[in-house]
Design a protein around this motif. Structure first.
Motif, mmCIF file in Angstrom:
data_model
loop_
_atom_site.group_PDB
_atom_site.id
_atom_site.type_symbol
_atom_site.label_atom_id
_atom_site.label_comp_id
_atom_site.label_asym_id
_atom_site.label_seq_id
_atom_site.Cartn_x
_atom_site.Cartn_y
_atom_site.Cartn_z
ATOM 1 N N LEU A 1 -18.802 -58.661 -2.297
ATOM 2 C CA LEU A 1 -17.760 -59.378 -2.613
ATOM 3 C C LEU A 1 -16.588 -58.311 -3.191
ATOM 4 C CD1 LEU A 1 -19.074 -62.342 -4.801
ATOM 5 C CD2 LEU A 1 -18.180 -62.276 -2.627
ATOM 6 N N ALA A 2 -15.545 -58.406 -2.544
ATOM 7 C CA ALA A 2 -14.352 -57.632 -2.863
ATOM 8 C C ALA A 2 -12.863 -58.130 -2.732
ATOM 9 C CB ALA A 2 -14.228 -56.178 -1.790
ATOM 10 N N PRO A 3 -11.916 -57.986 -3.400
ATOM 11 C CA PRO A 3 -10.510 -58.492 -3.213
ATOM 12 C C PRO A 3 -10.066 -58.227 -1.671
ATOM 13 C CG PRO A 3 -10.656 -57.047 -5.144
ATOM 14 C CD PRO A 3 -12.016 -56.950 -4.234
ATOM 15 N N ARG A 4 -9.407 -59.312 -1.276
ATOM 16 C CA ARG A 4 -8.860 -59.286 0.085
ATOM 17 C C ARG A 4 -7.195 -59.087 0.017
ATOM 18 N NH1 ARG A 4 -10.959 -64.758 3.106
ATOM 19 N NH2 ARG A 4 -13.146 -64.580 2.759
ATOM 20 N N THR A 5 -7.004 -58.228 1.370
ATOM 21 C CA THR A 5 -5.715 -57.819 1.533
ATOM 22 C C THR A 5 -4.954 -58.226 2.432
ATOM 23 O OG1 THR A 5 -6.576 -56.093 2.833
ATOM 24 C CG2 THR A 5 -6.254 -55.517 0.351
ATOM 25 N N SER A 6 -3.576 -58.409 2.617
ATOM 26 C CA SER A 6 -2.879 -58.927 3.619
ATOM 27 C C SER A 6 -2.951 -60.480 3.663
ATOM 28 C CB SER A 6 -2.906 -58.233 4.828
ATOM 29 O OG SER A 6 -4.195 -58.577 5.447
ATOM 30 N N LEU A 7 -3.005 -61.118 2.537
ATOM 31 C CA LEU A 7 -3.011 -62.485 2.686
ATOM 32 C C LEU A 7 -1.515 -63.228 2.606
ATOM 33 C CD1 LEU A 7 -6.133 -63.428 0.121
ATOM 34 C CD2 LEU A 7 -5.800 -63.718 2.591
ATOM 35 N N GLU B 1 -23.647 -60.003 1.730
ATOM 36 C CA GLU B 1 -22.219 -59.546 1.685
ATOM 37 C C GLU B 1 -21.738 -59.320 0.217
ATOM 38 O OE1 GLU B 1 -17.915 -62.015 2.551
ATOM 39 O OE2 GLU B 1 -19.755 -62.779 2.736
#
Length: 363
Positions: A10-16, A8
């Motif tokens: 790792l990357a910043p999540r969006t629409s939290l 996997e």
């Protein structure tokens, strides 16, 4: 991907969703009540009372810092979303307030005796002008008031005795009035006098200074209060007595099963009286016969036949009355057939025996 955690990236999540929100962006929490706690004074309590807050607690000792009694007031909020049960939403605060006021009527004569009458009256908040008067049940009145207690109250209501004669009954009357068991119309001043004299046991001299009214006016207003209460109590007692009396149709109901007598009552009485008189006559006759047949009367019997009496009286001169007449008596066993002079068998015409013969011999 299908590689799992090892593959996997790792990357910043969006629409939290945000961690914090502005108050205008979320609905308010459901509140059941609001409350406030403060050192109670008459002006401050009036402010909270006007805004719908009701007392549920007053500390019995003064605060060491403010020198005031701490009070807690609550206000029930609208529960339109029915988060509370129907019963709790309807009467939970009145139950708290009613219990607090019931306890306050007793505490005002102990630890809260120094409360001003106006503040204590505001905390109790009685209905001063009810639509109709209300009296306790007669059973409660009989338990609380004896017959002499009612006489004392009635005498004071008619201004026949001094107020000292009923001072022991005033606390009980005040308890009944401010707990809603004995309800009569009162003015604010009358209620303050009843509260001060009855619940706080204050003298009328102290009430004169506190209420700024002369003692004579206080006594006049107090007498009116007692008169109203006595009138309501007497009305309740008269109502109970009237219910115990037989109704207008009681006599007809009691005699409905009765039938008229076969004979007239007067005739029956006269017949009974005649029978009683006849029995009395027969009894009297029996007594007379028994008395006449007694041997005691034989010694008074006049002996001799008509011929014997004619012969005895014919030997005297015409027109002369003999002083003594000898008459032969019937012979009895053991006696001779002739009665001697002066014996029981001879009698003088004067009706005396023995004595007349002795007088004759002396002559």
């Amino acid at each position: 991907g299908g590689g799992g955690l090892l593959s996997e990236a790792l990357a910043p999540r969006t629409s939290l969703p945000p961690l914090l929100l502005a108050l205008s962006q979320r609905p308010p929490e459901a509140l059941h009540w609001l409350g406030a706690s403060f050192g109670i004074t008459e002006p401050l309590y009036k402010f909270w009372h006007k805004n719908g807050f009701r007392p549920v607690y007053v500390r019995q000792t003064k605060n060491d810092v403010t020198g005031e009694h701490t009070a807690v007031v609550l206000r029930a909020l609208d529960d339109s979303n029915r988060s509370l049960s129907t019963t709790a939403a309807a009467d939970w605060l009145p139950q708290y307030t009613s219990d607090f006021r019931r306890r306050l009527t007793s505490l005002l004569s102990i630890s809260l005796r120094d409360f001003p009458c106006g503040l204590a009256l505001s905390l109790l908040d009685p209905a001063l002008q009810p639509e109709q008067s209300l009296s306790p049940p007669n059973m409660m009145l009989e338990y609380l008031l004896g017959p002499y207690d009612m006489k004392r109250l009635s005498s004071y209501a008619r201004s026949l005795v001094d107020h000292h004669l009923i001072l022991d009954l005033v606390p009980m009357l005040a308890q009944l009035r401010f707990t809603g068991k004995l309800v009569t119309p009162l003015s604010s001043v009358q209620a303050a006098i009843l509260l001060g004299a009855g619940l706080q046991a204050k003298s009328f001299d102290a009430l004169e200074k506190e209420l700024a009214l002369p003692v004579s006016q206080l006594f006049a207003l107090f007498n009116k209060v007692v008169r109203k209460m006595v009138g309501v109590i007497q009305t309740e007692r008269e109502r109970v007595e009237a219910e115990s009396l037989p109704g207008p149709t009681a006599a007809a109901d009691a005699t409905a099963h009765m039938k008229p007598l076969k004979a007239d009552l007067t005739d029956e009485l006269e017949s009974g009286a005649a029978e009683s008189l006849e029995q009395m006559k027969l009894l009297q006759q029996h007594k007379q016969q028994a008395w006449l047949s007694s041997s005691e009367l034989e010694r008074f019997e006049i002996r001799g036949t008509d011929e014997d009496w004619d012969a005895a009286l014919g030997s005297t001169k015409a027109g002369a009355v003999p002083s003594r007449v000898n008459m032969k008596s019937a012979a009895k066993p053991g006696t001779s057939g002739k009665v001697k002079s002066g014996s029981k068998g001879t009698r003088g015409l004067t009706g005396k025996s023995g004595k007349s013969s002795k007088r004759q011999k002396r002559n």
